[in-house]
Enzyme design. Sequence first.
Site: not given
Length: 370
Positions: A174, A178, A251, A282, A304, A352, A354
């Site tokens: 995922r 670049r 999780r 994070r 988190e 999961y 988006d």
Amino acid sequence: MMDQKYDYLIVGAGLFGAVCARELTDAGKRCVVIDRRGHIGGNCYSEEIEGIQVHRYGAHIFHTSDAEVWKYVNQFTAFNHFVNSPVANYHGKLYNLPFNMNTFYQIWGVVTPEAAKAKIREQVEKAGITNPRNLEEQAISLVGQDIYEILIKGYTEKQWGRPCRELPAYIIKRLPVRFRFDNNYFNDIYQGIPVNGYTAMIEKILNGVEVKLNLDYLEQKEEFKSISDHVIYTGPIDEYFDYQYGPLEWRGLRFETEILNQENYQGVAAMNYTDAETPYTRMIEHKHFVFDSDPKPKTVITREYPSQWKPGDEPYYPINNQKNQDLLAKYQELAGQEKNIIFGGRLGAYQYYDMDKVIRAALDTAKKLI
């Protein structure tokens, strides 16, 4: 409510349930939405603290390449032009994410794409990886040993609670890589944050729809079934069947939110802590999701912490190994035997999602029902 009769009872006031309710109501169906929480919006819920929209259940950044979905959500809110450009913190040193030429320069000092590719090739050859069998090998084959050790290993093992060698390779696929100077995390055409927060957006989606909060469908399942012709259920599929075959694994996350008496704490919306020693993955500084012409004197941060999940905890990330896929198939077979009940959303599908994919699935579901 129990004396009424509805075409659809929708269990869950998150994105999937809200969009289904909107579309079915607009098609002339009588709907009621219930949720066992005391608020709408599911995990997208945002609340105002010190004049700042705070994402209570973790950062949510809307992004999509689905033009129809983008047009749809813009009916209910204006979006700002926020671009997700997180920063990684490894033992106090900062690196740009996702992996791009800025990252390669910060780690290796290389200034051209060819030099970065050569460095990665050198490290992959040294590791002897030709057919990645797990997340560790997949990560090294994509970005080399150094970036794996600094930016992936510690963060991922905290997130999933197990060594990278025990995790499937697909998880790391995922992440964008670049060979240009581009800190935009997402490749999607459209991206942003609702200017008035997600809760205000979902309130508008649900405008005119009957909504009842603090009601647990599973505590009165048969009574609730009697008030509607159809049920759209967006809760956990295994919980619906009382964990008959055992719980599907997730999780969890734990959040620590703090108000700080300063205008700017970390200078970025999301900072990932990629070393193994920092217990959280994070830190979110919520005010940086918006572009405020009147800067607030205080700021709100959220740390988190990944956690071991157990039934009754809020589920966040499904553990899609073979064991859980086999278990899911059993629950889906039971679901197929339920009359006039549709299972949807991330919990109902054990998937999961988006946000744009949730909305697309809801629109498609409502279209079929209509």
